[in-house]
Design an enzyme around this catalytic site. Structure first.
Site, PDB file in Angstrom:
ATOM      1  N   GLY A 136       0.828  -1.214   0.000  1.00 42.58           N
ATOM      2  CA  GLY A 136       0.000   0.000   0.000  1.00 42.58           C
ATOM      3  C   GLY A 136       0.859   1.260   0.000  1.00 42.58           C
ATOM      4  O   GLY A 136       0.525   2.271   0.600  1.00 42.58           O
TER       5      GLY A 136
ATOM      6  N   LEU B 297       1.426   3.522  -2.101  1.00 43.33           N
ATOM      7  CA  LEU B 297       0.954   4.739  -2.794  1.00 43.33           C
ATOM      8  C   LEU B 297      -0.159   5.415  -2.019  1.00 43.33           C
ATOM      9  O   LEU B 297      -0.670   6.451  -2.416  1.00 43.33           O
ATOM     10  CB  LEU B 297       0.472   4.383  -4.211  1.00 43.33           C
ATOM     11  N   GLY B 298      -0.517   4.842  -0.879  1.00 45.15           N
ATOM     12  CA  GLY B 298      -1.613   5.404  -0.066  1.00 45.15           C
ATOM     13  C   GLY B 298      -1.149   6.581   0.770  1.00 45.15           C
ATOM     14  O   GLY B 298       0.007   7.007   0.691  1.00 45.15           O
ATOM     15  N   GLN B 299      -2.085   7.083   1.612  1.00 44.15           N
ATOM     16  CA  GLN B 299      -1.766   8.286   2.399  1.00 44.15           C
ATOM     17  C   GLN B 299      -0.602   8.034   3.361  1.00 44.15           C
ATOM     18  O   GLN B 299       0.331   8.831   3.419  1.00 44.15           O
ATOM     19  CB  GLN B 299      -3.004   8.713   3.215  1.00 44.15           C
TER      20      GLN B 299
ATOM     21  N   ILE C 229      -0.639  -1.776  -6.000  1.00 47.11           N
ATOM     22  CA  ILE C 229      -1.400  -2.548  -6.983  1.00 47.11           C
ATOM     23  C   ILE C 229      -1.071  -2.134  -8.416  1.00 47.11           C
ATOM     24  O   ILE C 229      -1.398  -2.837  -9.366  1.00 47.11           O
ATOM     25  CB  ILE C 229      -2.915  -2.386  -6.681  1.00 47.11           C
TER      26      ILE C 229
ATOM     27  N   TYR D  58     -15.265  -1.897   8.123  1.00 47.97           N
ATOM     28  CA  TYR D  58     -13.859  -1.514   8.343  1.00 47.97           C
ATOM     29  C   TYR D  58     -13.462  -1.759   9.799  1.00 47.97           C
ATOM     30  O   TYR D  58     -12.413  -2.325  10.073  1.00 47.97           O
ATOM     31  CB  TYR D  58     -13.698  -0.039   7.994  1.00 47.97           C
TER      32      TYR D  58
ATOM     33  N   LYS E  21     -10.743  -4.242  11.384  1.00 45.88           N
ATOM     34  CA  LYS E  21      -9.641  -3.795  12.252  1.00 45.88           C
ATOM     35  C   LYS E  21      -9.570  -4.640  13.526  1.00 45.88           C
ATOM     36  O   LYS E  21      -8.507  -5.054  13.957  1.00 45.88           O
ATOM     37  CB  LYS E  21      -9.798  -2.304  12.588  1.00 45.88           C
TER      38      LYS E  21
HETATM   39  C1  VAH Z   1     -10.694   6.320   7.893  1.00 47.64           C
HETATM   40  N1  VAH Z   1      -8.587   7.553   7.968  1.00 47.64           N
HETATM   41  O1  VAH Z   1     -11.237   7.402   7.905  1.00 47.64           O
HETATM   42  C2  VAH Z   1      -9.209   6.265   8.276  1.00 47.64           C
HETATM   43  C3  VAH Z   1      -9.043   6.000   9.749  1.00 47.64           C
HETATM   44  C4  VAH Z   1      -9.687   6.690  12.072  1.00 47.64           C
HETATM   45  C5  VAH Z   1      -9.920   6.886  10.604  1.00 47.64           C
HETATM   46  O2  VAH Z   1      -9.241   4.665  10.057  1.00 47.64           O
HETATM   47  O3  VAH Z   1     -11.265   5.299   7.602  1.00 47.64           O
END
Ligand code: VAH
Length: 308
Positions: free
Chosen positions: A6, A8-10, A33, A139, A143
């Protein structure tokens, strides 16, 4: 040698450049990717790597004989609510492939968690390191599952897994994609470009935030700490500030007096944000490996506006 997925991500874009400065470009293999032409792909080794293919993860790690994988490839919270099954496939499949590769090749793993790993039943103020985790988003489920899977690989196979519960991250190197806290990055760009910003979260939505330099230092500090000092491997609460869009707007106005802000609530991202803590207790990270954040809202705002 370190493999970053990852890249190229933030977080990945900023972390790869910092790691290459600190450990030597040839020791940091970036991957993502696809391979555009930019400083991440051109300042050191780069591999096109789709982490949902287990053999690809294994082959890349073996080819470069890496001893550490920093696994950042994944889908963030808002996008994961739009494509939950794809989020599970990428977030959990990718992590499992990284953990299996790490088990077979004896590799250390960093896997990010998030304040999203907490849910509506979690205490919102000074959220404890060990507490109820029943997130209501795909998400957040990814996590929490990731935290448990990383602990499992540590206890069952001795894989040296480590993680951080990142707050919302603010940076200028590369934009976030599909996150709920993306407003905290957009607001600075639009303050410069348009002197105004329409925020998709309500004015008093309080969330933990952190400036990217502090997040990168935390990853490196955690990964360099002696393993036996880590009482909560996966994953440490860390934070730098607990802010609202209104407070960010007021801080920006100190630099751009004509800046104006209004609100157009995105109900999906508002409900995600409302399910997250307002402020984290990060004392375990401070005690176990000396975490401390340098940037508060005032210092972050000044640095962001200067660098955009
Ligand atoms: C998001 N920047 O917004 C991520 C992060 C706590 C936020 O997990 O999904």
């Amino acid at each position: 040698k370190i493999l970053v997925t990852g890249s190229l991500g933030q977080v990945g874009s900023a972390l790869v450049m910092k790691l290459r400065r600190e450990y030597g470009a040839e020791n940091v293999i970036a991957s993502d990717i696809y391979q555009p032409g930019n400083e991440v792909t051109e300042s050191g080794p780069f591999e096109v790597l789709d982490v949902t293919f287990e053999h690809k993860v294994y082959e890349t790690a073996k080819k470069h004989q890496v001893d550490t994988i920093i696994h950042l490839a994944g889908m963030l919270s808002a996008m994961a609510e739009i494509k939950p099954l794809m989020a599970w496939h990428l977030n959990m499949g990718g992590l499992l492939h990284v953990l299996e590769t790490a088990r077979e090749l004896g590799i250390k793993v960093f896997a990010p968690s998030s304040i999203a790993a907490f849910g509506p039943h979690t205490p919102k103020e000074k959220t404890p390191q060990l507490t109820v985790q029943r997130p209501a988003t795909m998400y957040g489920i990814n996590k929490v599952t990731g935290e448990l899977l990383c602990d499992y690989y540590f206890y069952k196979y001795g894989v040296d897994t480590r993680g951080l519960r990142f707050p919302g991250l603010v940076s200028y190197e590369a934009p976030p994609g599909g996150g709920t806290t993306d407003y905290a990055v957009e607001i600075y760009y639009e303050a410069i470009w348009k002197k105004s910003y329409t925020c998709f979260l309500g004015p008093r939505t309080r969330l933990d935030m952190m400036y990217m330099p502090d997040a990168l230092n935390a990853v490196i500090q955690l990964m360099e700490e002696d393993s036996e000092k880590l009482t909560c491997r996966n994953a440490y609460n860390i934070s730098a500030m607990s802010v609202t869009p209104e407070e960010m707007g007021q801080e920006i106005k100190k630099h751009i007096p004509s800046f104006v802000m209004d609100y157009k609530i995105d109900t999906v991202r508002q409900s995600i944000a409302d399910s997250w803590p307002n402020s984290l207790d990060d004392s375990a990270a401070r005690m176990d490996w000396g975490f401390s954040a340098e940037f508060d809202l005032e210092k972050m705002t000044k640095d962001m506006l200067e660098n955009i």
